[in-house]
Scaffold this motif. Structure first.
Motif, PDB file in Angstrom:
ATOM      1  N   ILE A 644     -28.639  29.219  -9.182  1.00 10.88           N
ATOM      2  CA  ILE A 644     -29.810  29.296  -9.729  1.00 10.88           C
ATOM      3  C   ILE A 644     -30.499  30.250  -9.656  1.00 10.88           C
ATOM      4  N   PHE A 645     -30.552  30.555  -8.306  1.00 12.65           N
ATOM      5  CA  PHE A 645     -31.443  31.998  -8.095  1.00 12.65           C
ATOM      6  C   PHE A 645     -30.667  33.010  -9.017  1.00 12.65           C
ATOM      7  N   GLU A 647     -29.332  32.757 -12.107  1.00 11.02           N
ATOM      8  CA  GLU A 647     -29.427  32.403 -13.402  1.00 11.02           C
ATOM      9  C   GLU A 647     -31.007  32.937 -13.546  1.00 11.02           C
ATOM     10  N   ILE A 648     -31.902  32.580 -12.667  1.00 15.18           N
ATOM     11  CA  ILE A 648     -33.364  33.025 -12.631  1.00 15.18           C
ATOM     12  C   ILE A 648     -33.303  34.665 -12.968  1.00 15.18           C
ATOM     13  N   GLU A 649     -32.905  35.357 -12.058  1.00 14.63           N
ATOM     14  CA  GLU A 649     -32.734  36.866 -12.105  1.00 14.63           C
ATOM     15  C   GLU A 649     -32.091  37.165 -13.727  1.00 14.63           C
TER      16      GLU A 649
END
Lengths: 653, 153
Positions: A644-645, A647-649
């Protein structure tokens, strides 16, 4: 890492708005992207074949599919991946149709937004791990608690497929509440005649050997989980041999002890050894040891001596025992009880003679009841008028806010039964609301209305009714809100709301299930899954879930049986979805934050290591625990922090 | 402050799979356009939204973060939405301390049928963040999980 990107035009649904060339250009420079391929309609047979062949040829490590919503075709493409020999979890779908093409003005903006989404997926998919569905052995046997309509129907439905059922009933008799009735609504069918074929099938039918009936028993402990439960069942002694006794009843008449008969709501007496009522099944008497002379130290053996089969049928040494059964699923069908009319003291329940609750009145109407079905007042008089009070404790925020939906039908049934028994009796209906939904239900109301001796009066608030004994021996019913005259009747029947049975809380504690706002067993979903509890593998049926009539209870019993038969198919292994939480024991400090959060009781603390562990069968994969773990020990498979980190980036890059 | 007319805020939206993501799909089905500024990240449950995800989003350049959940009582996982709501409230206090306006971190409920509500939430959020201008602070989320603040250059 070799990542392949597939871009679906979705006919023209996507390509009209999202320019694949612009998207491709925006992805340039992303080192892991090995190729970018466009397909016109990937979910079509041709499209799936293309994907299958391309994966086989390219052998990518991960793929990204930019197409429609994953809610529509994620499973479709996962199956293609599996078919092509690729782990299906190594794919990430990007929703560039519903959430981009269809909702964005201008090709440039839509293409830019699609590119951001895809970048997020490319970043994320690198962290995907190949996940495998696990499977474990499970027991096809079933425990059913409660031998009323819902439990019996579930039992016979399951037993007919050859599966073993343990049916636990706390009373000495099977059949539940309606077996105590003379006639049932909506068409006044004879209740014993209706139920007896089912009861006989359970006891002596073709599949009876698949059903173990434990009367006078209760479940005291349940451990394990779906597919592999272990129940401890406490059996209270019956003091009579269920298998050998022929039910002749010789022993009953000779018993010198008389006690209040709770099966007739204390309206008459029974002996210390007795049947619940004439015709009760199983047709084997039981001894109430709290009342038996032997419990008081006397060596009375009258019942044993009267037995035509000799010794060994009456078992004075019968003792309480706890048995253990293993099963894959549990069906709770413990029924409901009446709301305690005593909580509205002005109605005179238990204090004014000839004021009865609906359950008591059913026994007065029954040919196996305390008066043999004769309607007489406590002074021996034939009543000339009967008042039926609807909505006792219903539709009232001080009591039960809901409508039980069955009490009106009972009251209309009483109208007709009283009419049959006492030709000219006046019948008063005092009600807050009248309900009669369903294809047959209006009939009884119509019949009651057409009786010229029936009168319907509406009251506003049950709290304003006062029921007292009048000086002339009759009963006075006053509405303190009204200045108009009061009603006098010879008998009053209170029709209280159906309420959770008193064992509900205890049983919820034993089973790990939950109660709803009203105290009934809580369903997984009120409309989609009302026969499932919130614990996997524990189903609920009948009036223990919500007030309901016999037809609904039978249907829900079958619904619960359906869940059992489809989910717990014989010979099938239990498949466990891989998107669950998992624990990194190195990092776990045993703080138990996750345990307290989990709504499925899927996390426990290992007694030895003092670390959390996740039961993959119970875990539903919501990830609430992973979001809360202060030491990062809990991870949510497929939705890991890293993924998820990334994907956020990616979406912000 | 930036030039309000040309500034397009970047917003990360965490949507639960069962209600809000379906609501966003519903909005798509109705084919009404809305601002493209929200980058959606799908999670199974709003209860999965670790406050660190939100801080990470700010640190990676987001001007706003949106968390959408099932309505109270509707959570597919019983109560994950309540946890998300509680965590959001707590996080707002931290964000306020850090000088990040609460309009930049919004929590709301969208059901699977509420496509129109989804569109109005997105539109209002984008307008609100656009009015605030870019987030001039940046959160450094280092490897061991401590969060520090720096002025964004």
């Amino acid at each position: 890492m070799k990542i392949g990107v597939y871009f679906c035009n979705c006919g023209s649904n996507i390509s009209d708005k999202v320019d694949s060339v612009q998207v491709y250009q925006a992805l340039e420079g992303l080192t892991d992207v090995a190729y970018f391929k466009i397909n016109d309609l990937m979910c079509s047979e041709d499209g799936k074949q293309f994907l299958n062949d391309d994966i086989a040829a390219e052998k990518p490590d991960r793929i990204v599919i930019a197409a429609c919503s994953p809610r529509e075709h994620e499973n479709t493409f996962m199956r293609v991946l599996t078919g092509a020999g690729m782990n299906p979890y190594l794919m990430q779908m990007v929703n560039i149709r519903e959430q981009v093409a269809w909702v964005t003005d201008g090709v440039d903006k839509a293409s830019a937004k699609a590119a951001q989404f895809i970048k997020g997926a490319i970043k994320r998919v690198g962290f995907h791990k190949p996940l495998e569905k696990k499977s474990i052995e499970m027991s096809p046997d079933v425990l059913i608690i409660g031998a009323g309509p819902a439990g019996l129907k579930a039992a016979i439905t399951i037993a007919e497929t050859g599966r073993k059922v343990t049916l636990v009933e706390k009373s000495p008799v099977i059949g539940g509440q309606p077996v105590l009735y003379e006639e049932v609504f909506p068409n006044l069918e004879c209740a014993p005649c209706m139920l007896e074929p089912l009861l006989n099938e359970i006891l002596h039918g073709e599949h009876a050997e698949n059903i173990e009936i434990l009367t006078l028993s209760e479940v005291v402990e349940l451990t394990g989980f779906y597919g592999n439960f272990i129940a401890k069942i406490k059996k209270t002694p019956r003091y009579a041999d269920l298998n050998q006794c022929i039910g002749c009843g010789e022993c009953i008449g000779v018993c010198p002890v008389d006690i209040k008969n709770e099966f007739n709501n204390g309206l008459d007496v029974r002996h210390a050894i007795s049947l619940s009522f004439a015709g009760a099944l199983p047709n084997v008497p039981f001894i109430d040891m709290t009342a038996c002379l032997r419990a008081k130290g006397e060596d009375c053996k009258l019942c044993e001596r009267s037995c035509p089969l000799g010794e060994g049928i009456i078992l004075y040494d019968d003792a309480e025992e706890t048995v253990e059964r293993r099963m894959g699923a549990v069906i709770v069908a413990v029924g409901a009880s009446l709301y305690d009319a005593g909580l509205i003291p002005k109605l005179g329940a238990g204090t004014v003679p000839d004021v009865y609750t609906s359950f008591e009145f059913e026994r007065l109407l029954s040919s196996t009841g305390p008066t043999g079905g004769q309607l007489v007042t406590s002074s021996g008089k034939t009543p000339e008028s009967i008042a039926l009070i609807h909505c006792v404790g219903s539709l009232d925020s001080n009591h039960k806010e809901y409508c039980s939906g069955v009490c009106c039908q009972s009251a209309f049934k009483y109208n007709l039964m009283v009419e049959h028994k006492l030709n000219d009796a006046h019948i008063y209906h005092l009600y807050k609301e009248l309900v009669y939904p369903g294809k047959e239900e209006f009939f009884l109301y119509k019949r009651a209305k057409e009786n010229i001796n029936s009168a319907f009066t509406r009251y506003l608030n049950i709290g304003s009714l006062e029921i007292t004994a009048a000086e002339d021996g009759r009963i006075l019913i006053k509405n303190t809100l009204s200045e108009k005259g009061a009603i006098k009747a010879d008998m009053v029947v209170l029709c209280p709301a159906l309420a959770p049975s008193k064992d509900t809380d205890k049983l919820n504690e034993v089973l790990g299930t939950t109660a709803d706002t009203y105290g009934f067993f809580e369903e997984l979903h009120g409309r989609l899954d009302c026969a499932k509890s919130k614990v996997r593998g524990i189903y609920i049926a009948g009036a223990c879930q919500s007030p309901m009539n016999i037809a609904q209870a039978m249907t829900q019993g079958m619904a619960a049986a359906g869940y059992v038969l489809s989910g717990l198919a014989e010979g099938k292994q239990l498949e466990i979805e891989p998107i669950t939480a998992s624990v990194d024991a190195q990092r776990c400090s045993g703080c138990r934050v996750c345990m307290l959060l989990c709504p499925y009781k899927a996390i426990s603390l290992d007694a030895e290591t003092r670390k959390s562990s996740v039961n993959e069968v119970l875990c539903q994969g919501c990830g609430t625990c992973a979001a809360a773990c202060p030491s990062g020990a809990l991870s949510s498979n497929h939705f890991t922090n890293e993924a998820i980190f990334a994907e956020i980036e990616g979406v912000l890059a | 402050m930036s030039n309000g007319s040309s500034f397009e805020p970047k917003i990360v939206g965490f949507l639960c799979n069962w209600c809000s993501y379906a609501g966003a799909d519903k909005a798509g089905g109705s084919q009404k356009s809305y601002p493209p500024n929200v980058n959606v990240i799908r999670v199974m449950c709003s209860g999965r939204v670790d406050p660190q995800f939100i801080l990470k989003a700010y640190s990676a350049g987001a001007d706003g973060v949106l968390i959408l959940a099932c309505h109270p009582g509707d959570c597919h996982y019983k109560e994950g939405n309540y946890k998300a709501m509680q965590r959001h409230r707590l996080l707002l206090r931290v964000l306020n301390q850090l000088g990040i306006e609460s309009e930049r971190c919004k929590f709301d409920y969208v059901s699977a049928g509420e496509g129109d509500k989804f569109i109005s939430i997105i539109t209002e959020m984008v307008d609100a963040v656009r009015a605030l201008g870019p987030l001039n602070k940046v959160i450094i989320l280092d490897n061991i999980g401590y969060n520090t603040m720096e002025e964004r250059s």
